[in-house]
Scaffold this motif. Sequence first.
Motif, PDB file in Angstrom:
ATOM      1  N   ILE A 391       0.841  -1.203   0.000  1.00  0.00           N
ATOM      2  CA  ILE A 391       0.000   0.000   0.000  1.00  0.00           C
ATOM      3  C   ILE A 391       0.874   1.249   0.000  1.00  0.00           C
ATOM      4  O   ILE A 391       0.561   2.245  -0.675  1.00  0.00           O
ATOM      5  N   GLY A 392       1.980   1.219   0.723  1.00  0.00           N
ATOM      6  CA  GLY A 392       2.915   2.336   0.722  1.00  0.00           C
ATOM      7  C   GLY A 392       2.456   3.504   1.575  1.00  0.00           C
ATOM      8  O   GLY A 392       1.529   3.398   2.379  1.00  0.00           O
ATOM      9  N   LYS A 393       3.097   4.631   1.366  1.00  0.00           N
ATOM     10  CA  LYS A 393       2.837   5.819   2.174  1.00  0.00           C
ATOM     11  C   LYS A 393       1.617   6.606   1.715  1.00  0.00           C
ATOM     12  O   LYS A 393       1.073   7.408   2.471  1.00  0.00           O
ATOM     13  N   HIS A 394       1.188   6.387   0.481  1.00  0.00           N
ATOM     14  CA  HIS A 394       0.104   7.198  -0.072  1.00  0.00           C
ATOM     15  C   HIS A 394      -1.225   6.462   0.105  1.00  0.00           C
ATOM     16  O   HIS A 394      -1.835   5.971  -0.846  1.00  0.00           O
ATOM     17  N   LYS A 395      -1.668   6.374   1.354  1.00  0.00           N
ATOM     18  CA  LYS A 395      -2.878   5.605   1.671  1.00  0.00           C
ATOM     19  C   LYS A 395      -4.125   6.194   1.022  1.00  0.00           C
ATOM     20  O   LYS A 395      -5.026   5.451   0.621  1.00  0.00           O
ATOM     21  N   TYR A 397      -4.318   7.650  -1.839  1.00  0.00           N
ATOM     22  CA  TYR A 397      -4.322   7.231  -3.237  1.00  0.00           C
ATOM     23  C   TYR A 397      -4.800   5.780  -3.360  1.00  0.00           C
ATOM     24  O   TYR A 397      -5.567   5.441  -4.264  1.00  0.00           O
ATOM     25  N   PHE A 398      -4.350   4.932  -2.446  1.00  0.00           N
ATOM     26  CA  PHE A 398      -4.807   3.538  -2.437  1.00  0.00           C
ATOM     27  C   PHE A 398      -6.329   3.474  -2.271  1.00  0.00           C
ATOM     28  O   PHE A 398      -7.016   2.755  -3.003  1.00  0.00           O
ATOM     29  N   ILE A 399      -6.847   4.238  -1.332  1.00  0.00           N
ATOM     30  CA  ILE A 399      -8.286   4.222  -1.064  1.00  0.00           C
ATOM     31  C   ILE A 399      -9.068   4.715  -2.282  1.00  0.00           C
ATOM     32  O   ILE A 399     -10.071   4.107  -2.674  1.00  0.00           O
ATOM     33  N   GLU A 400      -8.609   5.805  -2.896  1.00  0.00           N
ATOM     34  CA  GLU A 400      -9.305   6.328  -4.074  1.00  0.00           C
ATOM     35  C   GLU A 400      -9.211   5.358  -5.246  1.00  0.00           C
ATOM     36  O   GLU A 400     -10.170   5.182  -6.001  1.00  0.00           O
ATOM     37  N   SER A 401      -8.065   4.716  -5.383  1.00  0.00           N
ATOM     38  CA  SER A 401      -7.866   3.769  -6.489  1.00  0.00           C
ATOM     39  C   SER A 401      -8.790   2.560  -6.355  1.00  0.00           C
ATOM     40  O   SER A 401      -9.461   2.158  -7.317  1.00  0.00           O
ATOM     41  N   VAL A 402      -8.834   1.961  -5.155  1.00  0.00           N
ATOM     42  CA  VAL A 402      -9.687   0.794  -4.937  1.00  0.00           C
ATOM     43  C   VAL A 402     -11.164   1.179  -5.064  1.00  0.00           C
ATOM     44  O   VAL A 402     -11.962   0.437  -5.652  1.00  0.00           O
ATOM     45  N   THR A 403     -11.532   2.339  -4.543  1.00  0.00           N
ATOM     46  CA  THR A 403     -12.924   2.787  -4.631  1.00  0.00           C
ATOM     47  C   THR A 403     -13.331   2.982  -6.087  1.00  0.00           C
ATOM     48  O   THR A 403     -14.419   2.559  -6.506  1.00  0.00           O
ATOM     49  N   LEU A 404     -12.475   3.623  -6.862  1.00  0.00           N
ATOM     50  CA  LEU A 404     -12.756   3.830  -8.291  1.00  0.00           C
ATOM     51  C   LEU A 404     -12.920   2.493  -9.003  1.00  0.00           C
ATOM     52  O   LEU A 404     -13.855   2.301  -9.793  1.00  0.00           O
ATOM     53  N   GLN A 405     -12.029   1.557  -8.706  1.00  0.00           N
ATOM     54  CA  GLN A 405     -12.100   0.238  -9.335  1.00  0.00           C
ATOM     55  C   GLN A 405     -13.382  -0.487  -8.940  1.00  0.00           C
ATOM     56  O   GLN A 405     -14.046  -1.119  -9.775  1.00  0.00           O
ATOM     57  N   ALA A 406     -13.759  -0.388  -7.663  1.00  0.00           N
ATOM     58  CA  ALA A 406     -14.965  -1.060  -7.176  1.00  0.00           C
ATOM     59  C   ALA A 406     -16.220  -0.459  -7.813  1.00  0.00           C
ATOM     60  O   ALA A 406     -17.122  -1.200  -8.230  1.00  0.00           O
TER      61      ALA A 406
END
Length: 429
Positions: A391-395, A397-406
């Motif tokens: 996941i790294g430091k940019h949490k 971005y991870f949340i927005e990326s997974v939400t967009l994909q979902a």
Amino acid sequence: MGSMLLEQVKHTRKFLRHDQLKTIFEEFDVQCMSLSEEQRLEKYRTMLDSPFRFFRGSAYLFYYDMTKTPSIFHTPDAKPTWIQGDMHMDNFGAFQNETGDIVYDVNDFDEGYVGSYLYDVIRMSVSIALYIEEQGLHNGAQEMAIHHFLRSYISQLTRFQRKQDDPLTLTFTKNNTKGPIKKVLKKLEKRQHSHLLQDITHINEDGNRVFLWNDEVQPVSNEEIAAITKTLPNYSIKDIAIKYGSGTASIGLKRYYILVDGATDALGVGDLVLEMKEVRTAIPAYFLPYHKTFWTHYEHQGARVVGTQKAMHHLEDPHLAYVTMDGQEYYIRERSPYKKKVKPKNYTDLDDYFVTTSIMGQIAAKIHARADIDYSDVFTYHSEDAILIAIGKHKDYFIESVTLQAMHYKEIVYSDYELFKEWVNDTFS
């Protein structure tokens, strides 16, 4: 683009996806699951209830699509997570653990396997969107509920990594939950152990407790009685039934209820119901990298399901076991009288959804962190470390990326659902 050309493009796109769906459903339900036409129709009718129900019954379609989509957030193949494999809103629920406590946790392990944690996280996120939309709530509410799930997941993994919580001992009870989950757990405290027995059994004219027949609980043949009795020689069996109408993806697999005398549950109470369920190869196994060590330990598919439950749960059902009968593999567990889900009627406002998905995020983190080197010698590392590195430091971005994909995949599910309806009507009418 002219209207005729546009219609041709739409037709071709629809035709190609329709053909994919047909091929995938026939490959898995006919070739892999060996379902009869009658069993397929029963399963498909259930899946036609709603897009969410369709999603629940088509995990193989999800993995077919998702394993073709790369992500910078995947863990390396060399550091997989023991995943639940079919994480969605209805695979969480309440039950009684080994010490008699009523807890809330993941309650289905049939698709347990090893692979990137991200498949559990994305599948759960898609299910949140589908579930909430089914309740008539808008995209903004769906995205916010997914955000709560993901933030809670990351936060709990971080607490494990910092040794602030221990995945081996963390439980979710009425004392550390809120909202609908807390209400369900408190309500279950008033339920009597005899609740399940009163619902599905009765005392017959000979004074013996036996199953009460209905549309879902039916008698078995003499051959099945003999086979099950031979397979379970250490139990004093009073009655056996076959159970219909449970689940979605597992429709067509045999599920027996076994009334046992002399055995005891977590509180030492006799007369309990065991569930003996047929199991097949985990769906993720067809799509995720082969893991030799895992297969060496869990070649028997019943052992895989039992192993997954033991790995992910803080305390195990004392009746967990796996057997082979007539060439088919099964697992056995107690049918808890305290089994209960949070249902749509339990939500009163948006905050209820946010609180619930937050707790589900904690539970998802717990099962991923627990089922690693802490429990199994399949792993040589802590999953929470590998996941947080990915996941790294940019949490955010991870949340927005997974939400967009979902949210994007939710729309694909709705489109596939319409194609599925057409295919079922054309094929089985």
